[in-house]
Design a protein around this motif. Sequence first.
Motif, mmCIF file in Angstrom:
data_model
loop_
_atom_site.group_PDB
_atom_site.id
_atom_site.type_symbol
_atom_site.label_atom_id
_atom_site.label_comp_id
_atom_site.label_asym_id
_atom_site.label_seq_id
_atom_site.Cartn_x
_atom_site.Cartn_y
_atom_site.Cartn_z
ATOM 1 N N PHE A 175 0.825 -1.201 0.000
ATOM 2 C CA PHE A 175 0.000 0.000 0.000
ATOM 3 C C PHE A 175 0.861 1.254 0.000
ATOM 4 C CE2 PHE A 175 -3.535 -2.756 1.319
ATOM 5 C CZ PHE A 175 -4.563 -2.203 0.559
ATOM 6 N N ALA A 176 2.019 1.181 0.654
ATOM 7 C CA ALA A 176 2.928 2.324 0.644
ATOM 8 C C ALA A 176 3.406 2.613 -0.775
ATOM 9 C CB ALA A 176 4.120 2.056 1.559
ATOM 10 N N PHE A 177 3.676 1.562 -1.557
ATOM 11 C CA PHE A 177 4.071 1.738 -2.949
ATOM 12 C C PHE A 177 2.996 2.468 -3.744
ATOM 13 C CE2 PHE A 177 7.434 -1.503 -2.445
ATOM 14 C CZ PHE A 177 8.430 -0.920 -3.197
ATOM 15 N N LEU A 178 1.739 2.233 -3.401
ATOM 16 C CA LEU A 178 0.636 2.861 -4.120
ATOM 17 C C LEU A 178 0.403 4.303 -3.680
ATOM 18 C CD1 LEU A 178 -1.922 -0.101 -3.997
ATOM 19 C CD2 LEU A 178 -0.413 0.539 -5.891
ATOM 20 N N ALA A 179 0.874 4.643 -2.479
ATOM 21 C CA ALA A 179 0.526 5.944 -1.916
ATOM 22 C C ALA A 179 1.690 6.906 -1.780
ATOM 23 C CB ALA A 179 -0.111 5.741 -0.533
ATOM 24 N N ALA A 180 2.918 6.450 -1.998
ATOM 25 C CA ALA A 180 4.081 7.310 -1.753
ATOM 26 C C ALA A 180 5.099 7.162 -2.873
ATOM 27 C CB ALA A 180 4.716 6.955 -0.404
ATOM 28 N N PRO A 181 5.949 8.175 -3.055
ATOM 29 C CA PRO A 181 7.015 8.068 -4.069
ATOM 30 C C PRO A 181 7.981 6.931 -3.742
ATOM 31 C CG PRO A 181 6.728 10.340 -3.327
ATOM 32 C CD PRO A 181 5.930 9.481 -2.391
ATOM 33 N N LEU A 182 8.612 6.397 -4.775
ATOM 34 C CA LEU A 182 9.512 5.265 -4.607
ATOM 35 C C LEU A 182 10.621 5.528 -3.587
ATOM 36 C CD1 LEU A 182 10.378 2.427 -5.444
ATOM 37 C CD2 LEU A 182 11.653 3.444 -7.350
#
Length: 212
Positions: A175-182
């Motif tokens: 979910f972090a990948f979907l919501a934050a820059p790499l």
Amino acid sequence: MANISDVFSQLSGRPDRHSIFEDAQGILAGVLIASLGLFFMGKAHLVTSGMAGAAFLLHYASGLSFGLLFFLINLPFYILSFLRMGLAFTLKSFAAVAITSALVDVQSRYLTIGEINPVWAALIGGLLLGFGLLALYRHRASLGGIGILAVYVQDRTRFRAGQVQMAFDAIVLTFAFLAAPLPIVLASVLGAVILNVFVMVNHRSDRYSVLR
């Protein structure tokens, strides 16, 4: 947050040799250090493993208080904590989570950070959170969360506690990948690795068996 299934197994059945005062000061020190680590991570918009990571994601998405979210999402796990670890552990963990939740939200009144590099926040935040968790574990307490559920599932299914916790952490980071820059996600992964490795290396029952 950290692979605490081994910690729980080490604590199970051991007598509590600390006095009430010793527990109080140890838990207070642990939550002060842990909340500072979470504060650094939050300022860099990082996530971490466990329920703290889930609370960070909800905080970033909704704008609601991290402390409030962290406190609320931990509530269901106290039932499992009572069944698996007993009343004393559950009450100490409840107090630790409640104080940590409050401290993370009031830190900005006493500490101002204009900008912090995400990698540095991951390093310092992961280590501080690790130190805080060690203090709590040594006084038979925790910051609640998925580790309690993982041990409960292990007792009743063929899945190991570590597998359950790793699966949950993988979901949080996805979910972090979907919501934050790499770069933020990669720094978050670094912080989670630092935290887990630090706890794994430094919390050993064979080395500290005289302390409960």
